[in-house]
Write a protein that holds these residues in place. Structure first.
Motif, PDB file in Angstrom:
ATOM      1  N   LYS A   1       0.840  -1.190   0.000  1.00 57.86           N
ATOM      2  CA  LYS A   1       0.000   0.000   0.000  1.00 57.86           C
ATOM      3  C   LYS A   1       0.879   1.245   0.000  1.00 57.86           C
ATOM      4  N   GLY A   2       0.348   2.327  -0.566  1.00 54.87           N
ATOM      5  CA  GLY A   2       1.110   3.563  -0.646  1.00 54.87           C
ATOM      6  C   GLY A   2       1.874   3.658  -1.947  1.00 54.87           C
ATOM      7  N   SER A   3       2.958   4.458  -1.966  1.00 56.14           N
ATOM      8  CA  SER A   3       3.730   4.714  -3.178  1.00 56.14           C
ATOM      9  C   SER A   3       5.002   3.878  -3.196  1.00 56.14           C
ATOM     10  N   PHE A   4       5.366   3.411  -4.377  1.00 56.51           N
ATOM     11  CA  PHE A   4       6.626   2.701  -4.537  1.00 56.51           C
ATOM     12  C   PHE A   4       7.086   2.848  -5.982  1.00 56.51           C
ATOM     13  N   SER A   5       8.371   2.646  -6.208  1.00 54.20           N
ATOM     14  CA  SER A   5       8.961   2.807  -7.537  1.00 54.20           C
ATOM     15  C   SER A   5       8.733   1.556  -8.376  1.00 54.20           C
ATOM     16  N   LEU A   6       8.241   1.770  -9.604  1.00 49.84           N
ATOM     17  CA  LEU A   6       8.079   0.664 -10.545  1.00 49.84           C
ATOM     18  C   LEU A   6       9.337   0.464 -11.385  1.00 49.84           C
ATOM     19  N   HIS A   7       9.995   1.568 -11.724  1.00 50.01           N
ATOM     20  CA  HIS A   7      11.164   1.485 -12.597  1.00 50.01           C
ATOM     21  C   HIS A   7      12.006   2.743 -12.446  1.00 50.01           C
ATOM     22  N   GLU A   8      13.303   2.580 -12.319  1.00 52.14           N
ATOM     23  CA  GLU A   8      14.208   3.722 -12.265  1.00 52.14           C
ATOM     24  C   GLU A   8      14.957   3.817 -13.583  1.00 52.14           C
ATOM     25  N   PHE A   9      14.856   4.980 -14.226  1.00 54.05           N
ATOM     26  CA  PHE A   9      15.499   5.153 -15.516  1.00 54.05           C
ATOM     27  C   PHE A   9      16.997   5.421 -15.338  1.00 54.05           C
ATOM     28  N   GLU A  10      17.698   5.317 -16.447  1.00 49.20           N
ATOM     29  CA  GLU A  10      19.140   5.498 -16.454  1.00 49.20           C
ATOM     30  C   GLU A  10      19.529   6.848 -15.868  1.00 49.20           C
ATOM     31  N   ASN A  11      20.587   6.866 -15.116  1.00 53.41           N
ATOM     32  CA  ASN A  11      21.072   8.092 -14.503  1.00 53.41           C
ATOM     33  C   ASN A  11      21.336   9.141 -15.578  1.00 53.41           C
ATOM     34  N   GLY A  12      20.794  10.327 -15.391  1.00 56.01           N
ATOM     35  CA  GLY A  12      20.943  11.389 -16.375  1.00 56.01           C
ATOM     36  C   GLY A  12      19.638  11.778 -17.031  1.00 56.01           C
ATOM     37  N   TYR A  13      18.547  11.031 -16.706  1.00 60.86           N
ATOM     38  CA  TYR A  13      17.223  11.355 -17.230  1.00 60.86           C
ATOM     39  C   TYR A  13      16.312  11.847 -16.104  1.00 60.86           C
ATOM     40  N   THR A  14      15.459  12.803 -16.432  1.00 63.65           N
ATOM     41  CA  THR A  14      14.380  13.181 -15.524  1.00 63.65           C
ATOM     42  C   THR A  14      13.057  12.902 -16.229  1.00 63.65           C
ATOM     43  N   THR A  15      12.060  12.486 -15.466  1.00 61.83           N
ATOM     44  CA  THR A  15      10.751  12.141 -16.018  1.00 61.83           C
ATOM     45  C   THR A  15       9.876  13.381 -16.105  1.00 61.83           C
ATOM     46  N   ARG A  16       9.054  13.429 -17.161  1.00 59.49           N
ATOM     47  CA  ARG A  16       8.123  14.542 -17.319  1.00 59.49           C
ATOM     48  C   ARG A  16       6.705  13.996 -17.486  1.00 59.49           C
ATOM     49  N   GLY A  17       6.009  14.418 -18.541  1.00 61.51           N
ATOM     50  CA  GLY A  17       4.622  14.018 -18.727  1.00 61.51           C
ATOM     51  C   GLY A  17       4.472  12.545 -19.073  1.00 61.51           C
ATOM     52  N   LEU A  18       3.281  12.017 -18.821  1.00 59.27           N
ATOM     53  CA  LEU A  18       2.996  10.629 -19.163  1.00 59.27           C
ATOM     54  C   LEU A  18       1.527  10.486 -19.525  1.00 59.27           C
TER      55      LEU A  18
END
Length: 441
Positions: free
Chosen positions: A250-267
């Motif tokens: 329950k709650g929040s958890f990471s599904l996938h961590e992208f390669e170092n050097g990327y930041t996530t934006r819209g989805l």
């Protein structure tokens, strides 16, 4: 033959104790405080009860008929009132559009500025909206969905308006930019404010039904899965996260961590998968869009990426899921914003920089959000664009052409998140924390 009293065997029973349910005689003093009736009176009393009960039943049936008749009358009255109001709205729209066209003709015609001023002022005397460029209707009482809470606000500043505003309402936080929205059904949507750590469920009457804190950091964007879980990205984060309140985790958890050097934006969702915009913060790393297969506890990156598309800073993404699959991205670059489209393999399809179907161009071209929808039985992408003096909604064909403005609003009235509900209505969030619900005319 009368029965004998159980307490006084020598006496015949003559009385019924209603509280104990026993036949007793006149000598039974333990029942004196109870409700009693003589046995000889019971048959008549029973007949009277049945008669009274039937009277009550008949009264209830009569009330039911009256309520049903009144309900039908009220519905007919509301339908009639709604038809009249909509007819009046259409008449006013036609008149105001005609006035707007004549004012535009004065502007384009000859004569001095003084002459144009006097002619324009004379035309505006016939307008029902003298103090602003926006026609506002008075809030109305309504029953169910027959008449909206607010009948509508009609922009008449352009002749090619294709949307009419059904209602608008302030949300939880006024004067706070609505950055993203996700439709639940035709009456409800989750909204995300700029730099917020929670999402809020609102209905089309402006009520906040639910608030869920899903992150300890500012949320960048989110979407809702078929199970009701939230897939989201954090502000300047590097992973794709999931939030749920059921199951083992329950709650929040990471599904996938992208390669170092990327930041996530819209989805956005693509069926059961999710498209994620990835921005490079290191030289030599290509900015792209990733397609993720999302599972309960993890996510894996599929073969499709937009590696061969020259994205500068993809910020918002929408998708036409049916074949042919077309993914449209708002690309925020230093050289100016663009709308770029790719196919399901990541191959570049087209780019839109504000070119209109009539040969003109949008200037300045500052798009914020994009959504795919069926509008007037046509598959289109809708884009919100903003400017210091106006905000517009543009409609583009899935092939990137035939672009046109379908709505012009006043400053900060339709410059944020945009999404379409299952009934084809368009929900737009603005920078003042207001949601506008619009429908094709």
């Amino acid at each position: 033959m009368a029965s004998k009293c159980s307490s006084h065997p020598s006496n015949a029973t003559t009385i019924l104790c209603e509280e104990c349910g026993k036949n007793i005689c006149d000598a039974c003093c333990t029942h004196k405080a109870h409700q009693q009736i003589k046995l000889m009176d019971v048959p008549n009393a029973y007949e009277n009860l049945e008669s009274n009960n039937q009277v009550v039943i008949n009264c209830i049936k009569s009330l039911e008929r009256k309520v049903q008749n009144r309900r039908d009358e009220v519905k007919a009255e509301v339908d009639k009132a709604a038809s009249k109001l909509l007819s009046e709205l259409e008449d006013i729209r036609k008149k105001e559009v005609a006035i707007a066209k004549s004012i535009e003709a004065i502007k384009q015609g000859g004569g001095s500025t003084e002459e144009k001023y006097l002619k324009t002022k004379q035309k505006l005397k016939t307008s029902q909206s003298l103090s602003s460029r926006t026609l506002v209707f008075i809030p109305s009482h309504y029953i169910s969905e027959i008449i909206p809470r607010v009948i509508g606000r009609l922009e008449y500043v352009a002749a090619d308006q294709e949307l009419v505003e059904l209602c608008s309402f302030n949300t939880l936080s006024r004067n706070r930019f609505i950055k993203s929205m996700c439709i639940v059904d035709s009456t409800k949507a989750w909204i995300l404010y700029y730099r917020d750590t929670s999402i809020h469920l609102v209905d089309y009457n402006g009520r906040v039904i639910d608030t869920q804190a899903i992150s300890d950091k500012a949320i960048e964007d989110f979407c809702i899965t078929t199970t009701g879980d939230v897939i989201f990205t954090d502000w300047d984060g590097s992973d794709l996260k999931r939030w749920n309140r059921k199951g083992k985790v329950k709650g929040s958890f990471s599904l996938h961590e992208f390669e170092n050097g990327y930041t996530t934006r819209g989805l956005c969702k693509k069926g059961e998968d999710v498209l994620v915009c990835l921005c490079s913060v290191k030289r030599g790393m290509q900015t792209r869009v990733a397609k993720m297969s999302v599972r309960e506890q993890s996510a894996r990156e599929l073969k499709f990426t937009a590696a061969n598309t020259d994205f500068l800073e993809p910020g918002r993404v929408s998708c036409k899921s049916s074949d042919p699959v077309i993914i449209a991205v708002v690309d925020w670059g230093e050289s100016g914003r663009r709308i770029k489209a790719i196919d399901k393999e990541g191959k570049f399809l087209w780019e839109w920089k504000g070119e209109m179907g009539d040969g003109s161009e949008v200037s300045p071209f500052v798009p914020f959000d994009i959504t795919f929808c069926n509008i007037k039985q046509q598959k289109r992408f809708l884009v919100t664009c903003h400017h210091t003096e106006w905000n517009k909604i543009y409609s583009i064909s899935v092939n990137g052409g035939d672009a046109k403005c379908i709505y012009t609003g006043v400053n900060s009235s339709c410059d944020g998140a945009i999404i379409a509900d299952p009934d084809g209505r368009i929900w737009i969030g603005d920078q003042n924390g207001v949601v506008h619900i619009m429908s094709p005319i």
